[in-house]
Design a protein around this motif. Structure first.
Motif, short mmCIF file in Angstrom:
data_model
loop_
_atom_site.label_atom_id
_atom_site.label_comp_id
_atom_site.label_asym_id
_atom_site.label_seq_id
_atom_site.Cartn_x
_atom_site.Cartn_y
_atom_site.Cartn_z
N UNK A 59 0.79 -1.19 0.01
CA UNK A 59 -0.04 0.05 0.13
C UNK A 59 0.78 1.28 0.01
N UNK A 70 3.69 4.16 3.82
CA UNK A 70 2.33 5.03 4.04
C UNK A 70 2.19 5.68 5.35
N UNK A 71 2.91 4.77 6.40
CA UNK A 71 2.57 5.07 7.71
C UNK A 71 3.43 6.21 8.15
N UNK A 72 4.85 5.96 8.35
CA UNK A 72 5.56 7.07 8.71
C UNK A 72 6.36 7.53 7.61
N UNK B 118 -0.89 3.31 17.61
CA UNK B 118 -1.32 4.23 16.71
C UNK B 118 -1.72 5.48 17.46
N UNK B 121 1.17 7.70 18.70
CA UNK B 121 2.20 7.66 17.63
C UNK B 121 1.97 9.25 16.84
N UNK B 123 4.67 10.36 14.86
CA UNK B 123 5.17 10.38 13.47
C UNK B 123 4.55 10.19 12.18
N UNK B 124 2.98 9.68 12.20
CA UNK B 124 2.45 9.29 11.29
C UNK B 124 1.52 10.72 10.63
N UNK B 127 1.75 12.05 7.31
CA UNK B 127 1.56 11.09 6.18
C UNK B 127 0.16 10.42 6.23
N UNK B 128 -0.37 10.45 7.35
CA UNK B 128 -1.74 9.75 7.44
C UNK B 128 -2.80 10.65 7.37
N UNK B 136 3.88 17.62 5.55
CA UNK B 136 5.06 17.43 5.01
C UNK B 136 5.58 18.93 4.80
N UNK B 248 -7.24 2.17 7.43
CA UNK B 248 -6.80 1.17 6.61
C UNK B 248 -5.38 0.80 6.62
N UNK B 249 -4.68 1.73 7.36
CA UNK B 249 -3.16 1.51 7.87
C UNK B 249 -3.16 0.43 8.97
N UNK B 250 -4.00 0.47 9.80
CA UNK B 250 -4.00 -0.31 10.97
C UNK B 250 -4.21 -1.75 10.42
#
Ligand code: FES
Ligand SMILES: [Fe+2]
Lengths: 574, 295
Positions: A59, A70-72, B118, B121, B123-124, B127-128, B136, B248-250
């Motif tokens: 993904x 995608x996550x970090x 999660x 966190x 750091x995501x 991006x998420x 970014x 969807x990431x999890x």
């Protein structure tokens, strides 16, 4: 049995499953793969898991040169799968051991083949040189059961099936038409049939061929699945997830590999890129080159016994070679002359793995690069990385004249961000730099690399224009100051519980090595920063050009290759 | 109740949120799952909340063999074991000028500890939760503190800062936002976030995870806010957007259970709180929803 299967090649995807910038999810013997094609055509078959927190890389984002999670947002390089950037810590270079598992891949006859431990060549596919790849058909049944049923596959009465050594089945009709079908074991009870026909009709003929076989294989599928349902399903495969390397358990550590020439490369191309500057393209003799990060350098062991550091100029994902630039230095210690005069295309060189003591932050809103002469080389790699990510930067390149502009093609990629300043006097250069550095600010960074005097001047101007120490990054490529090694003192190694005497005439680094302490180093002139070590107690006479003035004043680290103690004793954090 | 399907005694003896109290307005017994056990909940004739375990159809509200019940923070809490401590405190919930909102209950195909990580966190964010909680190139996770409080048996991560594009409705540019995280329960976490309205106080966001089984959960999210401008619907929609980005990431994390072996994954400094969380779970001997380190 298990290991036999792992050493076979199986088709895991069609070439058409890998359109530009896509990541395809495949599976073999219970293990998931992320399969992607880089813009240079290379097909990568990787474990489908980010090393950081296990997120599927299928993904992720294929940007043509790297795969981004995608996550970090961790980035992994084409070919090597080495991590090139960890956005949460933009000032650090990721440890070299952060590298995903890669699997062998061959693309042939419109199919992509892999196998956990596959090696050697594919079995010959003679007769299928101009072939049509059939639509893949999944079957919920064990591989052997599918292969057996395929022996009876056919489209007319003249068809005869025969098993091949690689487990595939070839069915040939009286008129010579043949279909070769491979069974890809996704899992113990889940297979995929992938077929090739030894004909390549176009248009309607092709559509008809695909349709006929799709229908026949579907029919075979239904029959086999009925059969499989009557049997007890075999236990699914349990692929082992390899552990990450030990040194990553806590916080990525620096390598302890000393000054080792662990790689052999071949000089494939040597050409003049500017007056007095030669560009060398180095390719691996076998296997692949380790991952590099923008700003990294390699030690090159020259035929005359000298070791010199050169920055890698490649852009992200250019992982099949390293290109370095070497300037002929009249007063150098003979390293550059050896490169210019005696190295020839085809020569084999010993180099170290890339080391990055000049990491590039990618969390800036705007980055200013200032390069003087040959100092342009690390900046090229850095700016290419930012350019590929679409991040804002400007690139100032100071040269004597047009003939001195190196790597024209590569810097041409920067288009409007590039300004070449030609033939400026030191005063004019100073005035220009004042202008360029007029606007410090939040999330703005400047990187400087060039000859010593220019670098000093630029640092001074940056400071007077209000840039903070943290926003100014620089790399010296030589330490021209005279190093004084006339003092004697004692060093206590806190973590190794050792006390060592450093006599006059010897460096701390040499004494450490004599006592079996593995301390990495590279330039051994106090310029590259590789042999940096933490200082717990004691005063340091800094003789390097790597640490910033603030870092020197703070006294928390020392370059063990040149610097010494001001007090009788130093306590070092090793 | 027959022998519990969950064999992890530590997990069995915890309190769990199973539904927002508001759900009990509906007539009849509601059904859900906790640690693989079917359970039902309803108000009895006297108006008390009753929770009971059952197999198949729940039947009418029983008089005996019911499970322990507490109403706390707007939710019904129960347990399949015998907890030796009370539900952890969230003192802010009782402050008179706060708005306490049940933001949502979401189902996710992942283990409870992956979801807690999660939540911890930062750091995501870029991006998420692009352009909402981060953007970014502002990706740095700055150094923060983590401690395990022996006395309260919880993890506290403090001095967390992260750059956000729209830190507050009132400010036009981005700025660092301050966070404090608490993990007072293996499957619950509480977040304190600087309030745009009052510098001295913080908005509170809490998640209470209800494991259906080791790899499927639902999570109840509580907000306790100082905000008085936005309406409940907008606030809920915002949290649902955020959550929809994480889901969807999890669900693509492999393995779904959290590996406790330190060499299973690659931590970085930014993951300090997750490292502490994994150690804390190991220390407690939790086995539910995790892959214990090989002996
Ligand atoms: S899980 Fe891939 S970057 Fe964190
Ligand atoms: Fe999130």
């Amino acid at each position: 049995m298990m290991s036999d299967l792992h050493s076979n090649w199986y088709p895991i995807a069609s070439s058409s499953d890998l359109p530009k910038r896509h990541v395809y999810q495949a599976q073999l013997l219970g293990r998931e793969f992320a399969v992607w094609r880089a813009d240079d055509g290379h097909v990568n078959v990787w474990e489908n898991r980010c090393l950081h927190r296990g997120v599927r890389l299928s993904i992720g984002i294929n940007n043509g040169t790297e795969l981004k999670c995608q996550y970090h947002g961790w980035r992994y390089a084409n070919r090597t799968a080495g991590c090139t950037y960890i956005p949460a810590h933009p000032a650090d270079a990721p440890a070299r051991t952060i590298c995903n598992n890669t699997y062998p891949a061959i693309e042939s006859h419109g199919l992509v083949w892999s196998g956990e431990e596959a090696s050697g060549d594919l079995l010959s596919l003679d007769g299928f040189d101009s072939a049509t790849v059939l639509r893949a058909v999944p079957v919920f049944a064990p591989m052997n059961m599918v292969a057996e049923a395929l022996l009876g596959y056919g489209w007319d009465d003249s068809c005869k099936g025969a098993a091949n050594d690689d487990g595939s089945v070839t069915v040939t009709a009286g008129d010579g038409t043949a279909v070769r079908i491979f069974v890809q074991p996704m899992d113990s009870n889940h297979s995929v049939m992938r077929g090739l026909v030894n004909q390549a009709p176009a248009g309607a003929g092709r559509a008809e061929l695909l349709q006929t076989h799709s229908w026949l294989m579907q029919e075979l599928r239904d029959r086999v699945e009925v059969l499989a349902a009557k049997q007890e399903a075999p236990a699914p495969y349990e692929p082992v997830i390899a552990k990450v390397s030990e040194d990553l358990v806590d916080i990525p550590a620096l390598g302890t590999d000393g000054r080792k020439a662990e790689l052999r490369v071949q000089l494939v191309k040597k050409e003049m890129t500017a007056e007095g500057i030669v560009s060398l393209r180095l390719e691996p003799i076998k296997g692949q080159l380790p991952t590099f990060q923008p700003g990294a350098h390699i030690d090159v062991h020259l035929p005359n016994g000298l070791v010199r550091q050169y920055s890698i100029t490649n852009g992200p994902g250019e992982t099949d070679h390293y290109t370095i630039g070497v300037k002929r230095e009249g007063d150098g210690r003979g390293g550059s002359a050896a490169v210019h005069d005696s190295l020839q295309e085809g020569d084999v060189l010993a180099i170290s793995a890339p080391r990055n003591n000049f990491p590039l932050r990618r969390d800036a809103e705007h980055t200013v690069f200032i390069a003087g002469g040959i100092g342009v080389t690390p900046m090229i790699a850095m700016a290419r990385a930012l350019n590929a990510q679409g991040l804002s930067f400007e690139f100032h390149y100071f040269v004597q004249s047009d003939d001195h502009v190196a790597f024209k093609q590569q810097i041409g990629e920067f288009e409007r961000a590039l300004t070449i300043h030609k033939g400026l006097s030191p005063e004019a250069t100073g005035a220009k730099l004042k202008e360029v550095l007029a606007e410090p600010g939040f999330a703005r960074h400047v990187y400087i690399c060039g000859p010593g005097p220019m670098l000093e001047a630029t640092r001074g101007i940056a400071a007077s224009q209000g840039w903070t120490d943290e926003a100014v990054h620089f790399e010296y490529f030589a330490n021209t100051a005279e190093v004084d090694d006339s003092t004697a003192f004692e060093v206590d190694l806190a973590r190794s519980a050792l006390t060592l005497q450093v006599p006059a005439g010897k460096t701390i680094l040499e004494v450490l090595r004599e006592h079996g302490i593995d301390m990495p180093s590279s330039c051994e002139q106090g310029a590259c920063g590789t042999c940096r070590c933490g200082v717990i107690e004691g005063e340091v006479i800094h003789q390097d050009v790597y640490l910033s003035n603030a870092e020197k004043a703070e006294g928390k680290s020392i370059m063990t290759c040149v610097s010494r103690a001001a007090s009788d004793r130093l306590i070092l954090d090793i | 109740m027959s022998k519990p399907k969950c064999e992890d005694q530590v997990a069995l003896n915890l309190w769990y949120t199973i539904a927002p109290i508001a759900e009990l307005e509906e007539p009849g017994a509601q059904q859900t799952i906790l640690l693989e056990q079917q359970i039902a909940y309803a108000r009895n004739a006297a108006g008390e909340v009753v929770v009971w375990a059952h197999e198949g159809v729940p039947g009418g509200v029983p008089e005996q063999n019911t499970l322990p019940v507490q109403e706390r923070y707007g939710y019904v809490w129960t347990t399949l074991g015998s907890p030796n401590s009370d539900i952890f405190p969230i003192p802010e919930y009782a402050e008179a000028d706060r708005r306490n909102i049940h933001a949502a209950t979401f189902g996710v195909n992942v283990s409870a500890p992956r979801l807690v990580e999660n939540f911890l966190d930062m750091g995501h964010f870029p991006f998420v939760h692009t352009d909402i909680l981060g953007a970014e190139p502002h990706t740095e996770v700055k150094e923060y503190f983590v401690e395990v409080s022996e006395e309260r048996d919880e993890i506290i991560a403090s001095n967390c800062k992260f750059w956000q594009p729209m830190a507050a409705a009132a400010s036009s540019g981005g700025a660092d936002v301050d966070y404090i995280y608490r993990v007072p329960h293996p499957f619950c976490s509480v977040l304190y976030k600087s309030s745009p309205l009052d510098e001295s106080r913080k908005d509170v966001i809490a998640i209470f995870i209800q494991p259906f089984n080791q790899e499927q959960v639902r999570v109840h999210m509580l907000l306790s806010l100082l905000d008085d401008a936005n309406n409940d619907t907008d606030i809920r929609l915002f949290q649902q957007t955020i959550f929809g980005q994480d889901k969807p990431i999890l669900e693509n994390q492999y393995p779904k259970r959290l590996p406790l072996d330190p060499r299973a994954e690659t931590p970085i400094r930014a993951d300090k709180s997750a490292i502490a969380y994994r150690r804390w779970l190991s220390g407690k001997g939790i086995t539910y929803g995790v892959i214990p380190p090989a002996a």
